[in-house]
Design an enzyme around this catalytic site. Structure first.
Site, mmCIF file in Angstrom:
data_model
loop_
_atom_site.group_PDB
_atom_site.id
_atom_site.type_symbol
_atom_site.label_atom_id
_atom_site.label_comp_id
_atom_site.label_asym_id
_atom_site.label_seq_id
_atom_site.Cartn_x
_atom_site.Cartn_y
_atom_site.Cartn_z
ATOM 1 N N ASP A 216 -9.328 -19.235 -0.095
ATOM 2 C CA ASP A 216 -10.616 -18.573 -1.405
ATOM 3 C C ASP A 216 -9.420 -19.276 -2.828
ATOM 4 O O ASP A 216 -8.916 -19.751 -2.993
ATOM 5 C CB ASP A 216 -10.326 -17.242 -1.780
ATOM 6 C CG ASP A 216 -11.036 -16.317 -2.018
ATOM 7 O OD1 ASP A 216 -11.991 -16.434 -2.464
ATOM 8 O OD2 ASP A 216 -10.776 -15.912 -3.503
ATOM 9 N N GLU A 274 -11.943 -23.852 -0.075
ATOM 10 C CA GLU A 274 -13.209 -22.993 -1.246
ATOM 11 C C GLU A 274 -12.826 -24.215 -2.605
ATOM 12 O O GLU A 274 -12.278 -23.558 -3.702
ATOM 13 C CB GLU A 274 -13.452 -22.079 -1.845
ATOM 14 C CG GLU A 274 -14.814 -21.681 -2.625
ATOM 15 C CD GLU A 274 -14.413 -20.192 -2.801
ATOM 16 O OE1 GLU A 274 -16.188 -19.833 -3.623
ATOM 17 O OE2 GLU A 274 -13.799 -19.171 -3.285
HETATM 18 C C1 GLC Z 1 -15.159 -16.945 -3.917
HETATM 19 C C2 GLC Z 1 -15.224 -15.888 -2.802
HETATM 20 C C3 GLC Z 1 -16.125 -14.860 -3.297
HETATM 21 C C4 GLC Z 1 -15.183 -13.913 -4.121
HETATM 22 C C5 GLC Z 1 -14.566 -14.316 -5.453
HETATM 23 C C6 GLC Z 1 -12.945 -13.983 -5.609
HETATM 24 O O1 GLC Z 1 -15.435 -17.080 -4.551
HETATM 25 O O2 GLC Z 1 -16.311 -16.764 -1.861
HETATM 26 O O3 GLC Z 1 -16.644 -13.758 -2.865
HETATM 27 O O4 GLC Z 1 -15.667 -12.596 -5.045
HETATM 28 O O5 GLC Z 1 -13.461 -15.917 -4.615
HETATM 29 O O6 GLC Z 1 -11.994 -13.535 -5.010
#
Ligand code: GLC
Length: 529
Positions: A216, A274
């Protein structure tokens, strides 16, 4: 659990061209009637995912959490929340998925913890200057009484990125940084304890048999020295921009190199980050050979149904990884993004375009990520009652932005009425009555359903030799259309115009709409060999 160490590691890793299925566990299937999906529900539906033909599952966070942000606020990174069925149920999911030849990838959250994590509670109790506070980003406030936040950063979810705490004497004291919700304090990755603990969590799950991680906010973690003010303040919520000092700081690569060393102890496993970074060179840095294996490229998910933009997104996604020898990733939607059927205009046209786009996506070289419910053609639910909304964005924006719940409504499995077999209780978000037409049960019966299209397309992608090779070549095509050929010989033609076009020579192996007299209808894609 499998002993992978005994298996030879193949020269082409499994994940390079895998189809991943993203499970948002709250919304997938509920086994205990509390209205919230859980791992027991997932275990019971693994046969469905095997039938769909996916290679791997990505589970959104299921670790212990007070659920301020759907589980992205982790209070114990080495346990499974009882809401999702506890750790024994995860073990069952892993074992059964492996029996069915599917891999399991977990979501890990390195940028922040929950405010209920023992470390954060200890930090509050211990006071300024303590080693406990040094695991997070506590700072004194600005102004004479320290009552202005340490810098001007906004939170991604609205409001300031700083919250002031009360010290032991009851007076307002220091501030802590939270780029997301106040319940998600940012960790201080310059503190060696933070990295060590994260590595311990990685090994904990890898030893239990998981096949890797989705990391993440993998472009977060490192912060700029001195936490300077943001110039040209970007206060749009949930937005991404390459000049944002909150993300993509150079120090992040040192962190990834460190985590990669742990991954390399488990050669079968994959780490996918991500990474919301637009610039191709800077994006590519994340997938150098000693960093992440793959990173999410969101270009297709941000692209309208226009061939010039689609072609541009494909070229840029391929270019971003080519220079460092990594493989591309493709995604049309996820739990943070409006569902594609709605993005492409909704209704019959939205469905047709989503069908066309999944064939385009599955024809591309690289890994494909399918968000649960996309295979059913679920639209976004944009009329959820205010009282049902759970995304912290709704509260944090002062009820001006509804947030991401519309793409998180539970999946309809069977029957004519809500909750459509998702739960025996009341679903955590209401399910539209019109979804009676979109249930898995109904779609399995129909060859022309979205679900059948996904099944056929995923199967062809696996069995046909024409999908081989890492590259593609663009073909001449009429205005408003695009065509490319894979190294192995597959020809993919997309028609984004309002009228049918004549297909080039070749055998049609699959099309997203019926072909008559070699004509590819508007808003559709065909695969030819
Ligand atoms: C990422 C996740 C999202 C979350 C954020 C904070 O972007 O995909 O759903 O709210 O991180 O952890």
């Amino acid at each position: 659990m499998r002993d992978e160490s005994a298996e030879a590691v193949p020269s082409v890793p499994w994940w390079r061209s895998a189809v991943f299925y993203q499970v948002y566990p709250r919304s997938f299937a509920d086994s205990d009637g509390d209205g919230v999906g859980d791992l027991g529900g997932l275990r019971d539906k693994l046969g469905y995912l095997e039938l769909l033909g996916v290679d791997a599952l990505w589970l959104c966070p299921v670790m212990r959490s007070p659920m301020a942000d759907g589980g992205y606020d982790v209070s114990d990174p080495r346990d499974i929340d009882p809401l999702f069925g506890g750790i024994a149920t995860l073990d069952e999911v892993i074992a059964e998925a492996h029996d069915r030849r599917m891999r399991v990838v977990m979501d890990l959250v390195p940028n922040h913890t929950s405010d209920q994590h023992p470390w954060f509670r200890a930090a509050l109790a211990a006071g300024p200057g303590s080693p406990e506070r040094a695991r997070y980003l506590f700072r004194d406030g600005r102004g004479p009484n320290g009552d202005a936040p340490p810098n001007n950063w906004p939170s991604i979810f609205g409001g300031p990125a700083w919250t002031r705490v009360r010290e032991a004497d009851g007076r307002p004291g220091q501030w802590y940084l939270h780029i997301f919700a106040p319940e998600q304090p940012d960790l201080n990755w310059e503190n060696p304890e933070v990295a060590a603990d994260f590595e311990q969590a990685m090994r904990f799950w890898l030893d239990r048999g998981v096949d890797g991680f989705r990391i993440d906010v993998a472009h977060g973690m490192a912060k700029p020295a001195g936490l300077p003010d943001m110039a040209g303040l970007d206060t749009r919520l949930l937005s991404h921009n390459d000049d944002d000092p909150r993300f993509n700081n150079p120090g992040v690569h040192q962190i990834h190199r460190r985590l990669r060393k742990v991954m390399d102890e488990y050669p079968h496993a994959v780490a996918i980050g991500e990474v919301w970074v637009d610039d191709n060179t800077r994006f590519g840095e994340y997938v150098r050979p000693d960093e992440l294996h793959m990173a999410f490229n969101f270009r297709l998910a941000e692209t309208p149904f226009r061939v010039d933009r689609i072609r541009d997104a494909v070229d840029n996604s391929l270019n971003a990884v080519a220079a460092v020898g990594a493989s591309a990733t493709w995604t049309l939607s996820n739990h943070d993004i409006e569902r594609e059927v709605t993005r492409y205009g909704g209704g019959a046209a939205g469905q047709a375009r989503a069908r066309a786009m999944i064939l385009l996506e599955l024809a591309l070289p690289g890994a494909v990520f399918v968000y649960n419910g996309a295979e059913l053609g679920l639209p976004n639910v944009d009329d959820l009652p205010d009282a049902a909304l759970r995304d912290p964005v709704w509260e944090r924006s002062g009820h001006t932005q509804r947030g991401r719940d519309g793409c998180r409504v539970p999946l309809p499995w069977e029957g004519e009425r809500s909750p459509f077999g998702f739960t025996t209780g009341t679903p955590w978000l209401p399910m539209p009555p019109a979804w009676a037409q979109l249930t898995v049960e109904k779609q399995l019966e129909r060859l022309d359903s979205m679900l059948s299209l996904y099944r056929m397309a995923i199967e062809l992608r696996v069995v046909r030799p024409e999908f081989a090779g890492p590259g593609l070549e663009w073909y001449g095509s009429p205005p408003g259309c695009l065509a490319f050929r894979r190294d192995g010989g597959l020809l993919c033609v997309l028609n984004a115009t309002d009228s049918a076009i004549l297909l080039p020579a070749g055998d049609v192996v699959l099309a997203s709409a019926p072909i008559t007299a070699r004509k590819l209808p508007a808003n559709s894609t065909a695969w030819l060999v």
